[in-house]
Scaffold this motif. Structure first.
Motif, PDB file in Angstrom:
ATOM      1  N   LYS A 160       0.802  -1.222   0.000  1.00 35.59           N
ATOM      2  CA  LYS A 160       0.000   0.000   0.000  1.00 35.59           C
ATOM      3  C   LYS A 160       0.834   1.270   0.000  1.00 35.59           C
ATOM      4  O   LYS A 160       0.410   2.297  -0.507  1.00 35.59           O
ATOM      5  N   ASP A 161       2.005   1.219   0.606  1.00 34.87           N
ATOM      6  CA  ASP A 161       2.841   2.410   0.744  1.00 34.87           C
ATOM      7  C   ASP A 161       3.907   2.457  -0.338  1.00 34.87           C
ATOM      8  O   ASP A 161       4.402   1.423  -0.787  1.00 34.87           O
ATOM      9  N   LYS A 162       4.280   3.676  -0.742  1.00 36.14           N
ATOM     10  CA  LYS A 162       5.368   3.828  -1.701  1.00 36.14           C
ATOM     11  C   LYS A 162       6.646   3.271  -1.100  1.00 36.14           C
ATOM     12  O   LYS A 162       6.897   3.403   0.093  1.00 36.14           O
ATOM     13  N   LEU A 163       7.439   2.693  -1.942  1.00 36.15           N
ATOM     14  CA  LEU A 163       8.710   2.120  -1.523  1.00 36.15           C
ATOM     15  C   LEU A 163       9.820   2.817  -2.296  1.00 36.15           C
ATOM     16  O   LEU A 163       9.904   2.674  -3.511  1.00 36.15           O
ATOM     17  N   ARG A 164      10.621   3.578  -1.617  1.00 34.71           N
ATOM     18  CA  ARG A 164      11.734   4.291  -2.251  1.00 34.71           C
ATOM     19  C   ARG A 164      12.981   3.430  -2.140  1.00 34.71           C
ATOM     20  O   ARG A 164      13.309   2.925  -1.064  1.00 34.71           O
ATOM     21  N   LEU A 165      13.679   3.284  -3.272  1.00 38.85           N
ATOM     22  CA  LEU A 165      14.850   2.417  -3.333  1.00 38.85           C
ATOM     23  C   LEU A 165      16.035   3.165  -3.943  1.00 38.85           C
ATOM     24  O   LEU A 165      15.846   4.109  -4.711  1.00 38.85           O
TER      25      LEU A 165
END
Length: 186
Positions: A160-165
């Motif tokens: 559900k949440d954005k995942l920054r990589l």
């Protein structure tokens, strides 16, 4: 704290399996790629699987065909400690495997706090999405394959949440695959 990584093959359109759960498109007989996979598999550590991926792996890697076709990979897969997360399995038949039921995130948090070798999830999209949502995966190792399926399953269904990589490594192969390695940003 132990590191938890994911290693999965993914298509250009973002799927790690087709709509029927098939991953045969990811298996290419290419000497350069096979050497990379063998080297990667000999790295040690604990392997984590969901039940479906576990059953697929357990049906192949202990077989004489696996030992003949990919001896280094088979040795690593068969000798590594393994955990299978399942609500339906009572016991595992593949050497060095423990079955864990219940709260997956809590079990992985506990494993990460224990001393030991790094852990890697292979396949197991449902496990990947649950542990991504819980913030427990440290590294995503993606083998991008030059194929489009049109439909299938992503590793991130349900996130559900954005995942920054942050990309930490990349490597191109003659067969068209591109290995991409990302760490989660804090």
């Amino acid at each position: 704290m132990r590191k938890l990584s994911v290693f999965n093959s993914v298509t250009l359109d973002g799927y790690f399996t087709d709509k029927n759960g098939d991953m045969s498109w990811a298996h290419q007989d290419d000497p350069e790629w096979n050497a990379f996979v063998a080297e990667n598999a000999s790295g040690g550590g604990m392997l984590l699987f969901g039940r479906i991926t576990y059953e697929m792996m357990a049906s192949f890697w202990p077989s004489p065909a696996a030992v003949e076709q990919m001896p280094k990979v088979a040795e690593g897969m068969n000798n590594s400690p393994k955990i299978v997360f399942s609500r339906t399995m009572d016991k595992a038949t593949w050497k060095n495997t423990t079955v864990v039921s219940g709260d997956i995130a809590a079990a992985v948090r506990k494993l990460k706090e224990e001393p030991g070798e790094p852990m890697v999830i292979l396949g197991s999209g449902t496990i990947v999405s649950q542990l991504t949502q819980a913030g427990l995966i440290d590294e995503y190792q993606i083998a991008l394959n030059p194929i489009v399926l049109g439909s299938g399953r992503t590793m991130f269904d349900g996130v559900k949440d954005k995942l920054r990589l942050k990309r930490t490594e990349s490597r191109s192969f003659g067969n068209g695959n591109v290995f991409l390695c990302y760490e989660r940003l804090s």
